[in-house]
Design an enzyme around this catalytic site. Structure first.
Site, mmCIF file in Angstrom:
data_model
loop_
_atom_site.group_PDB
_atom_site.id
_atom_site.type_symbol
_atom_site.label_atom_id
_atom_site.label_comp_id
_atom_site.label_asym_id
_atom_site.label_seq_id
_atom_site.Cartn_x
_atom_site.Cartn_y
_atom_site.Cartn_z
ATOM 1 N N ARG A 35 0.856 -1.184 0.000
ATOM 2 C CA ARG A 35 0.000 0.000 0.000
ATOM 3 C C ARG A 35 0.891 1.234 0.000
ATOM 4 O O ARG A 35 1.636 1.480 0.942
ATOM 5 C CB ARG A 35 -0.902 0.000 1.238
ATOM 6 N N SER A 104 -12.563 -3.835 2.871
ATOM 7 C CA SER A 104 -12.717 -2.933 4.019
ATOM 8 C C SER A 104 -14.199 -2.774 4.312
ATOM 9 O O SER A 104 -14.975 -2.401 3.429
ATOM 10 C CB SER A 104 -12.105 -1.561 3.711
ATOM 11 N N LYS A 134 -3.430 6.518 8.692
ATOM 12 C CA LYS A 134 -4.691 6.760 8.010
ATOM 13 C C LYS A 134 -5.590 7.652 8.868
ATOM 14 O O LYS A 134 -5.709 7.447 10.065
ATOM 15 C CB LYS A 134 -5.399 5.432 7.713
#
Length: 205
Positions: A35, A104, A134
């Site tokens: 990611r 998610s 995040k």
């Protein structure tokens, strides 16, 4: 699927990324997700390809965040989809039955049920705690895991500000995968951090 789910940070330094990742893989990781939200397409291909080879060296499944085309290009083992990514059923049809697909689900049990029905390999709940990486509202309650165990048969993953200490009660509620970035990549002793997580998630291993 059970254990530490390692997610890479937004590091442009590929050598550093590979060095720390290999330390973690050597110590024992269940899954690795690449990611990097800010990377160029070229950097994603470079880092993703190198991480794929590293994961195969240690027999750890390698997933790509969001980018289905990159998953296919690299021959990755799967992809993780967020709430605004391509519909899971379409991705499953595109990638076939053998790829891992994570979804998610935030704090929403109904979303997790829909993801499972569409072919998800695991569902991820969170964030449970404030994250250094995040930005999101920390609204997911641990009780969602208890309810999910009753209706979800695929593995349950938890995300958001995870440490060995605050992950433990979520594992007790039924989480089988704990997704981590900072607590491993910025640890003074990467291998020790991995082993501590693993001892909580898989205590009898």
């Amino acid at each position: 699927m059970q254990g530490l789910y390692l997610v890479t940070p937004n590091w442009d330094d590929t050598d550093k990324l590979l060095e720390v990742t290999e330390q973690a893989l050597r110590a024992g990781v269940a899954l690795l997700q690449y990611r990097h939200k800010d990377a160029s397409a070229a950097l994603r291909r470079e880092q993703g390809g190198a991480l794929r080879e590293l994961c195969h060296k240690y027999s750890v499944p390698f997933l790509v965040n969001d980018h289905v085309a990159l998953c296919r290009e690299l021959g990755a083992d799967g992809v993780h989809l967020g709430g605004t990514d391509a519909p899971l059923a379409e991705v499953r049809a595109s990638l076939g039955p053998n790829k891992l697909i994570g979804a998610s689900c935030y704090g929403e049990l109904a979303r997790a049920q829909a993801a499972q029905a569409a072919g998800a390999s695991y569902v991820a709940f969170g964030g449970f705690y404030p994250s250094k990486v995040k930005q999101y509202a920390v609204t997911t309650q641990p009780s969602v895991l208890r309810h999910a165990r009753e209706v979800i048969s695929v593995p349950l993953c938890v995300i958001g500000g995870m440490t060995p200490q605050n992950a433990a009660p979520l594992v007790a509620e039924g989480a089988q995968l704990v997704a981590v970035i900072t607590s491993v990549y910025l640890a003074e002793d990467v291998a020790a951090a991995v082993r501590e997580f693993q001892s909580i998630i898989c205590p009898l291993a």
